[in-house]
Each structure stands twice: as structure tokens, then as C-alpha cells.
Design a protein around this motif. Structure first.
Motif, PDB file in Angstrom:
ATOM      1  N   ILE A 148       0.843  -1.191   0.000  1.00 35.05           N
ATOM      2  CA  ILE A 148       0.000   0.000   0.000  1.00 35.05           C
ATOM      3  C   ILE A 148       0.878   1.240   0.000  1.00 35.05           C
ATOM      4  O   ILE A 148       1.803   1.361   0.806  1.00 35.05           O
ATOM      5  N   THR A 149       0.586   2.162  -0.927  1.00 37.92           N
ATOM      6  CA  THR A 149       1.289   3.442  -0.944  1.00 37.92           C
ATOM      7  C   THR A 149       0.267   4.571  -0.893  1.00 37.92           C
ATOM      8  O   THR A 149      -0.847   4.433  -1.383  1.00 37.92           O
ATOM      9  N   ALA A 184      -5.484   5.553   2.912  1.00 42.54           N
ATOM     10  CA  ALA A 184      -4.598   4.390   2.830  1.00 42.54           C
ATOM     11  C   ALA A 184      -4.425   3.726   4.189  1.00 42.54           C
ATOM     12  O   ALA A 184      -4.320   2.498   4.291  1.00 42.54           O
ATOM     13  N   ASP A 185      -4.400   4.543   5.254  1.00 42.40           N
ATOM     14  CA  ASP A 185      -4.221   3.988   6.596  1.00 42.40           C
ATOM     15  C   ASP A 185      -5.405   3.103   6.978  1.00 42.40           C
ATOM     16  O   ASP A 185      -5.220   2.033   7.578  1.00 42.40           O
ATOM     17  N   THR A 223       0.949  -7.263   5.028  1.00 45.41           N
ATOM     18  CA  THR A 223       0.741  -5.892   4.562  1.00 45.41           C
ATOM     19  C   THR A 223       1.953  -5.006   4.832  1.00 45.41           C
ATOM     20  O   THR A 223       2.477  -4.994   5.949  1.00 45.41           O
ATOM     21  N   LEU A 224       2.355  -4.253   3.807  1.00 44.40           N
ATOM     22  CA  LEU A 224       3.376  -3.216   3.958  1.00 44.40           C
ATOM     23  C   LEU A 224       2.784  -1.894   3.487  1.00 44.40           C
ATOM     24  O   LEU A 224       2.329  -1.781   2.340  1.00 44.40           O
ATOM     25  N   TYR A 225       2.773  -0.907   4.375  1.00 42.31           N
ATOM     26  CA  TYR A 225       2.229   0.423   4.059  1.00 42.31           C
ATOM     27  C   TYR A 225       3.354   1.445   4.145  1.00 42.31           C
ATOM     28  O   TYR A 225       3.995   1.578   5.194  1.00 42.31           O
ATOM     29  N   LEU A 226       3.593   2.153   3.039  1.00 43.41           N
ATOM     30  CA  LEU A 226       4.709   3.095   3.001  1.00 43.41           C
ATOM     31  C   LEU A 226       4.297   4.432   2.402  1.00 43.41           C
ATOM     32  O   LEU A 226       3.354   4.540   1.629  1.00 43.41           O
ATOM     33  N   PHE A 234      -3.021   5.008  -3.265  1.00 43.22           N
ATOM     34  CA  PHE A 234      -4.035   5.984  -2.861  1.00 43.22           C
ATOM     35  C   PHE A 234      -3.569   7.387  -3.203  1.00 43.22           C
ATOM     36  O   PHE A 234      -2.403   7.741  -2.961  1.00 43.22           O
ATOM     37  N   MET A 235      -4.496   8.204  -3.710  1.00 37.39           N
ATOM     38  CA  MET A 235      -4.140   9.567  -4.134  1.00 37.39           C
ATOM     39  C   MET A 235      -5.398  10.369  -4.386  1.00 37.39           C
ATOM     40  O   MET A 235      -6.511   9.823  -4.426  1.00 37.39           O
TER      41      MET A 235
END
Length: 872
Positions: free
Chosen positions: A268-269, A291-292, A305-308, A551-552
């Protein structure tokens, strides 16, 4: 063919929308006629819309004309669509005609209008929810969607008549309403008058009889519950009784988080914020907060899951901010990176890593992708006209030119894109251009640049989109923006700039240039991951095993949906590309836009000083998340949602459930003997929980929040109807009933605490601490409602979760953030040591001072470049 339409005729809405879909399939002339014009010679009364075919024959029913256009566009008929069309004609139209007549002709409002159609609206909502598809007949838009949308639009375009609790209907309607053919149809028929445009048409219609109104009154809640099958109820009871033993073991924690074969690996970005800007509420909801929520939900599902995220630090924006504050670009980046990190920490954003783009890894990976594109013939060289500010003695980056949009005339268009019409612009095309730094008029000069050959990559992009989009969760606006770029034909895009502060171009003759920030900013996701783990390629060169969610806000879609995918496809290095592109519309502030300089709106650093907790901000921003159309932050609405949805609904239920356990049963969950009504409630809560999962799996974040509030409302109603505070004083049977109601209610509260975790993590943790919820139940959310607090479980001390917001408190905040106040300074806990002399305005900086700063930039850029990466 010739299509006859009339302003204010509701049947023309779906017909024009369907015609827009079939554009280019046949030659079509659209003629606007008066409501009294007789178009069809053999009809005794005037009728519009009418489609005159090339054969001379006529079609004059709305659904028949729409069907004809859909068949032209290659649509294949199906039974479900035909069923919806029959329902629209026999059930929806009579109810809708009554509602519109009451509203427009008789001037009625509220439930007097909505009561006529509520049952029909509920039917659509339940159908969408049950089949878990975005459209009425499946995953793709059909004739049924356009016909029903056109029928409903005049009423539902007023939010007062689109009930919030009907979340699936809400999402469906907003998705269709944002599509270009539907927007054009609405503008043509309603002429910006809204439903009042239909008055001349409706005044000529017969008044609906009272029987018609009664036939479509709202279906009571008890009947909705009765629609649950015995099998659904039995399955819900079985799952409830299994309790905690149903929970799987927790996934072991990894550090760093890396893909695992055989598991669902979710990357996830959120769009990298410009380091020199303090994010406002719109930035926060559009990127990091949305995104969070999905990252937290993914972890509750036990997905790997990796969120950056990180700050985007290169470009003229940073150079200019450095001059404003008398710092070097690196010092500006260091200062504002800390400000950003502090803001996101306060908002409880759960990044696995929050990095930055001014790193050696960024240089290395960007230059590698460029070299691969260059070697494969996807890079062009050309001379371009560019604006240069003689006063500032430099070429101007696109975003530091402002002028009149050549397409729509908007007076504050940027040099790369118009915020009003959304079209991309070459800065030299702007009318009346101005340097945003000093407000002087720049001149046009020639300079040599490199271009990404997008036309040469277009076929690869089309093939990739053809594989990716079907079955994916790209938002409708992301699909539309991407397709509109391709429809207009891709053009070579410049990827270099005449700057110093940026990633150096490793090519002879271009040593004095850097990569354009929107070529290498999206590569920042890769470099941030590379600084997090040296095994970054397991995420970014592993498309077979990694699901990438990005996400944007919608203005970033071209760069994530077109430019970076083309770069990655052209590099031919097996890069992971976006699987699900999630774009929001814009969040406005009250009646206008956020503006730091004018003191309008709440920015991230200011929210902390309002006295309103971070979770309340999170809740409200997610409640008004601009998913299908632009939305607006409103102080009055914030007060209402806090006091009604949080305090009176959610907080009231959870507090009462816990207090009953403490007060009546000594803090221990009582025995529960479920009767048929309790079992039906279990099934209903289970159904709403599954709806919550369906929505979040489709990244419909705002709509899923409604499911939480719906369950809470059911809980409040359950307590009110059963009155455990009275039954506890009665007979043994009454006391047992009070125990069952209290035990079931406190278990619903426990479930809500887990469902809340993605949205309000601090409140979630507080509820779980008060209820002493077992740790496994806090970290996993299954699709069934389980008994996680069995009889005999001891809870902790229960206390209120929310505080009432008062009118004078909110009015004070409205005045404070309404404009005119002095701009706050940005010490903001930044641990940097700025130089003692600060330039007050950019215009005071002379050429020598600018040159000194530019020399400093050059030194810093050179220090970031890895050895050996300067070869051509």
C-alpha cells in the motif's frame, strides 16, 4: 439518426447519457424541441424524447431508445437487466412520479416526498448489497444502470433525498453521476436549475392519487429482518456459539515485512506529499488517511501488509521555499520532513516506513530505469520553449508559473495543469503568465530536454490495462481519467528540467539538468522501500505475488496510471505495477478552498491545537470522504456528526452495554439464553458485518463506516425494546432476560471495537481496554459475529468515549480558521537549526544571494549521487 429532446423533460436524462456511451458508433443529430412540439406524426399528444431512425421509423419510450444506443455500443442483453427495466416501469416510475410531483408542484419537503420512494430506494440498495457488485446487473455498467440513474437523478441529486444509511445506493448513484456522459446529460436537461427545471413538465401531469403514495411507503424494519432465511439465522447462531475458538492464530510479526509465498501480500502506498507544504485536511483524507484505513483493515484480515509513504523533496518548490526561509534546500527538507512526520503521527497513521526522496537509493533506481528506457529507444531529445524569469534569473518549473487557462479561462491555472477543468497545460500556453515567486512576467526561451516516448509505449500500456482493469478496484474517476488520456492519444512527455535540486540526469550534454519531479517522484515508492529493506525487489519486482494498492487525489492519476506504468513497462525489468488505483475527488473547506496564505481552512499542524481529539478528525474526514464527487468540510456538520453519530448513537450504545454489565452483574458478563428474536439480531449483525467486509474489500471506505453506525443503531434499538434496567428488578425470568440482552449487547460492543479499529484506533483501543477484550479478538476480524466475551468474562472500568461539541466552541473555531488571521509560523517541533537571518519575501533576494544558494544546492546534490552513476 436524429434524437429529439427537450429541456426539463426527465426522460431525456437517461437517453442522452446512453447516447453519450454510443458516441462514434453512428452519426447522430441531437435537436432540442419545445415540450408542445409534435415530433411523431402518428401520436395524438406531444412526446419527448424521440429517436428517429435512418429508416424513418420512431422510438419514443425512454427504455427503448436507451436499449437501441446500448445495442449500438456492443452491449449484449441479459435477463437480469430486463427484470430491472420491468421493475423500473411498474414500481419505480409510479413512486418517483408521485415524489417529484409532491416536491416540485406542491412544494412538499422531507418525508412527505421521500416516503413515496423510500421502499423503492431500499430495494435498490439491498440488491446492490446482496450481490456485492458495483452495478445492478454485475461488475460492469448496463442498460439498467443508465435507465434507473436517469429516472432517479432529478430527485437524488439533492443529498437530502439520498438517505445516508443506503450506502450501496449512495455509492452506485455517485459513481454514475461522475461519468462524463451522465454529467453532460444532466447539464443539458436541468440547465443548472436542479429539480425545478422539471416544473413545466410536471405541471402538465395528472396529480398522483393518494393510493399511489401509500403503495410505496417505507418498509418497516421488522419486515426487513423477516427477509432473513432460516438458514442464515442458523449459520449465524452456529458461528456465534463457536466463539474465540474460531479465531486463527495470529500471523507472526516480521521486521522488515517481506512477501510470503502462498499468502496474500498487500503493498500500500499513499501519494508522496510535497515536503515544502504543510498538508491540509483535504491532503490528509485524499492520501494518507484513506490508505491507513485500508492498511489497518488488511492487517485485521491477517493479510501480509506493507504500508509506506514519504516526503517528495526535489524540485523548484523546495528551492523556492528555501529562499523564502533563508535555508538551503536540504535544511528545508529536513525541517519539513519532521513536520510532516509529526502531523501523521498525531493523526495515528500506521506507516510501516515513512521515508523521503533525497537519498542515494532514489538516484540509483531512477537512473537505472532511465538508462534502461534510453537503451530500449523510449527516450527522445528535443528543443522546447520554456518560460524564464529574468528577475529570478532562472527557468521556471511548471508549478511556479500561474496564468489564465487557455481551455476554460480559469485565472489561477498552474503551468502544468488547470485545477478547474483538469486539462494538462504546457506553461508557454498560459495566457498572462506570471512568475509565482516575484509576480513578474516571464519570457519564452529555447532549451534542450529529454522526453519519454509515450506514443511508442501506448500499445504496451493498453495491453496492461486490458489485463488489469477487469475485476480490479480502480475507482471510476481513475478509470475515466486514464481512459481519457488514451482516448486523446498519448504524447511524448518531458522528463527533465533546468534545475539543480533534483535527481541528476546521467547523460552527456545534460549534466546541468535534473529529472522532472513527476518522472522520478513515483520512483520514490521504490527507493523508500529500498531504504527500508535491501530486499525491496521482493516487493517491487514481484507482480505475480504482490497486490499493489495506490491511494491519491484525482490530480495524481495520470502519473500513477499512465506515466509510471509506461516507464516501468519500457524498462522491462518485471516491475510490480498498480493493481488497484484508488483516487478521491477534492475536499473543499466550507464554501471555498483551503489556503494557508489566506488563513482559510484547517491544516495538519493546526488540528492538534483545536482541542478536538485526532480520532474525531479521522471519523469526520472519513464520513465525508469525497469518493464519488467533491465534498466539503463543515464546522456545523462536524458538530452534528459528533453529537449525533458518535455521542448519541455509537458512544451511547457502547457505554450503556458496558455499564449494564458493571451495574447489574458486578462487572461479569451474564449467562445468555438466546430466544428467536436474539438469534435474528445475530443474523442481522452478521449480515451488516459481511457488508462491511464487502465494502472495504472494494475500498469503499466511507460506505463501510456506515455499517458500523448501522450495527450500533440496531444495538440501541435492541436495548430500548428489551429494557434490561426494568427487567433486572422483575421475576427470575425477567432477570435472565436482562442478562441475555446485556450479554448480547456487550458482545456487539466488542465487535464494534474491532470494526472501528481502522477508522478510530484510539477509541477502538479504549473500548477494548474497558471491556478487557481477549488479545486475539482485538487483532483479527472474521466475517462472522462471534461471542468473544463469554459468560463469566470480567470487564474493566467503563467510562464515556466522546464529549459533546458546543455551538460556541465550534463558532470560535469557524472564526479562527475562516481567513484573515496571521499565518502561523513553522517552528512546529522541527529539530533543525535555521540560520538567524530569514528572507521575509522572495523579492528581496538578489541575484548574488540566489546564486549562493544555488551553489549550495549543487554541493548537496553531488553528495547524494552514488559513485559510478554519472556515466552516459
Amino acid at each position: 439518426m436524429r434524437l429529439f429532446v427537450s429541456e426539463g423533460a426527465p426522460g431525456c436524462l437517461p437517453v442522452l447519457a446512453a447516447a453519450g456511451r454510443a458516441r462514434g458508433r453512428a452519426e447522430l443529430l441531437i435537436s432540442t424541441v419545445g415540450p408542445e412540439d409534435c415530433v411523431v406524426p402518428f401520436l395524438t399528444r406531444p412526446k419527448v424524447p424521440v429517436l428517429q431512425l435512418d429508416s424513418g421509423n420512431y422510438l419514443f419510450s425512454t427504455s427503448a431508445i436507451c436499449r437501441y444506443f446500448f445495442l449500438l455500443s456492443g452491449w449484449e442483453q441479459d435477463d437480469l437487466t430486463n427484470q430491472w427495466l420491468e421493475w423500473e416501469a411498474t414500481e419505480l416510475q409510479p413512486a418517483l412520479s408521485a415524489a417529484l410531483y409532491y416536491l416540485v408542484v406542491q412544494g412538499k419537503k422531507g418525508e412527505d416526498v421521500l416516503g413515496s420512494v423510500r421502499r423503492a430506494l431500499t430495494h435498490i440498495d439491498h440488491s446492490l448489497s446482496r450481490q456485492n457488485c458495483p452495478f445492478l446487473a454485475g461488475e460492469t455498467e448496463s442498460l439498467a444502470d443508465i435507465v434507473l440513474w436517469g429516472a432517479l437523478y432529478p430527485l437524488l441529486q439533492d443529498p437530502a433525498y439520498l438517505p445516508e444509511e443506503l450506502s450501496a445506493l449512495h455509492s452506485w448513484f455517485q459513481t454514475l453521476s461522475t461519468q462524463e456522459p451522465c454529467q453532460r446529460a444532466a447539464e443539458t436537461v436541468l440547465k443548472q436549475q436542479g429539480v425545478l427545471a422539471l416544473r413545466p413538465y410536471l405541471q402538465k401531469q395528472p396529480q398522483p392519487s393518494p393510493a399511489e403514495g401509500r403503495a410505496v411507503t417505507n418498509e418497516p424494519e421488522e419486515e426487513e429482518l423477516a427477509t432473513l432465511s432460516e438458514e442464515e439465522i442458523a449459520m449465524a447462531v452456529t458461528a456465534w456459539e463457536k466463539g474465540l475458538e474460531s479465531l486463527p492464530p495470529l500471523r507472526p510479526q516480521q521486521n522488515p515485512v517481506l512477501p510470503v509465498t502462498g499468502e496474500r501480500n498487500v503493498l500500500i502506498t499513499s501519494a508522496l506529499p510535497y515536503v515544502n507544504n504543510v498538508p491540509h485536511l483535504g491532503n490528509i483524507i485524499g492520501c494518507v488517511l484513506s490508505a491507513d484505513v485500508f492498511a489497518r483493515y488488511s492487517r485485521l484480515r491477517q493479510w501480509n501488509t506493507l504500508y509506506l509513504c514519504g516526503t517528495d523533496e526535489y524540485g523548484t518548490a523546495t528551492e523556492t521555499k528555501a529562499m523564502e526561509e533563508g535555508l538551503t534546500p536540504q535544511e528545508i527538507c529536513d525541517k519539513y520532513h519532521i513536520i510532516h512526520a509529526d502531523i501523521y503521527r498525531w493523526f495515528n497513521i500506521s506507516f510501516d516506513t515513512f521515508g523521503r526522496t533525497t537519498t542515494a537509493q532514489q538516484t540509483k533506481i531512477t537512473q537505472d530505469i532511465f538508462q534502461r528506457l534510453l537503451t530500449r529507444g523510449f527516450v527522445l531529445q528535443d528543443t522546447v520553449e520554456q518560460l524564464r524569469c529574468e528577475h529570478c534569473a532562472r527557468f521556471l518549473a511548471d508549478r511556479f508559473v500561474e496564468g489564465v487557462c487557455p481551455f476554460c479561462g480559469y485565472e489561477e491555472a498552474r503551468g502544468d495543469q488547470c485545477d478547474k477543468c483538469g486539462k494538462l497545460i504546457n506553461a508557454v500556453e498560459l495566457k498572462k503568465p506570471q512568475c509565482k515567486v516575484c509576480r513578474s512576467c516571464p519570457v519564452v526561451q529555447s532549451t534542450h530536454h529529454l522526453f519519454l516516448d509515450l506514443p511508442k509505449l501506448e500499445k504496451r500500456l493498453e495491453e496492461w490495462l486490458g489485463r488489469t482493469l477487469p475485476g480490479s478496484d480502480w475507482t471510476p474517476n481513475a478509470r475515466f481519467i486514464t481512459r481519457s488520456w488514451l482516448r486523446d492519444g498519448l504524447k511524448p512527455r518531458c522528463i527533465t528540467r533546468d534545475l539543480k535540486w533534483g535527481t541528476p540526469v546521467p547523460l552527456e550534454g545534460f549534466e546541468d539538468k535534473v529529472f522532472y519531479v513527476w518522472f522520478d517522484a513515483t520512483i520514490g515508492y521504490l527507493s523508500i522501500t529500498a531504504n527500508y529493506t535491501d530486499q525491496w525487489e521482493r516487493w517491487w519486482k514481484n507482480p505475480e505475488q504482490v497486490d499493489l494498492y495506490q491511494f491519491m487525489a484525482k490530480d495524481n492519476v495520470p502519473f500513477h496510471g499512465i506515466v509510471f506504468p509506461c516507464s516501468a513497462l519500457g524498462a522491462e525489468d518485471n516491475y510490480t505495477l498498480v493493481s488497484h488505483l484508488i483516487a478521491t475527488e477534492y475536499l473543499n473547506y466550507e464554501d471555498g478552498k483551503f489556503s494557508k496564505s489566506r488563513g482559510v481552512g484547517v491544516f495538519g499542524d493546526m488540528a492538534q491545537d483545536t482541542g478536538i481529539p485526532a480520532d474525531i478528525w479521522r471519523f469526520y474526514l472519513l464520513y465525508i470522504r469525497p469518493e464519488g464527487q467533491d465534498s466539503a468540510f463543515s464546522w456545523t456538520d462536524l458538530l452534528l456528526k459528533n453529537n449525533s453519530e458518535l455521542l448519541n448513537n455509537l458512544g451511547n450504545f457502547i457505554n450503556r452495554a458496558g455499564m449494564f454489565v458493571s451495574k447489574f452483574f458486578g462487572g461479569y458478563v451474564p449467562e445468555m439464553v438466546l430466544n428467536p428474536d436474539d438469534q435474528r439480531l445475530l443474523a442481522h449483525v452478521t449480515l451488516e458485518l459481511q457488508h462491511y467486509h464487502q465494502l472495504l474489500e472494494k475500498v469503499r471506505i466511507r460506505d463501510a463506516l456506515r455499517s458500523i453506525l448501522t450495527i450500533s443503531r440496531h444495538g440501541n434499538q435492541y436495548i430500548q425494546v428489551n429494557e434490561p434496567w426494568k427487567r433486572i428488578k422483575g421475576s427470575e425470568a425477567d432477570r435472565q432476560r436482562a442478562g441475555t440482552v446485556t450479554g448480547l449487547a456487550v458482545n456487539i460492543a466488542a465487535l464494534l471495537s474491532v470494526m472501528l479499529q481502522p477508522y478510530m484506533p484510539t477509541v477502538s483501543a479504549t473500548i477494548q481496554a474497558q471491556l478487557q477484550l481477549p488479545p486475539p479478538a482485538c487483532s483479527i476480524l472474521l466475517t462472522n459475529f462471534l461471542c468473544t466475551l463469554p459468560a463469566g468474562h470480567q470487564i474493566g472500568t467503563v467510562s464515556p468515549l466522546f464529549q459533546k461539541l458546543e455551538n460556541d466552541q465550534i463558532e470560535s473555531l469557524r472564526q479562527r480558521f475562516g481567513g484573515g488571521q496571521l499565518e502561523e509560523t513553522f517552528d512546529l517541533k522541527a529539530k533543525t537549526s535555521p540560520k538567524p537571518t530569514v528572507i521575509e519575501t522572495v523579492t528581496t533576494a538578489g541575484p548574488q544571494q540566489i546564486q549562493a544558494l544555488m551553489d549550495e544546492v549543487t554541493k548537496q546534490v553531488c553528495s547524494l549521487s552514488p559513485v559510478g552513476d554519472w556515466t552516459s
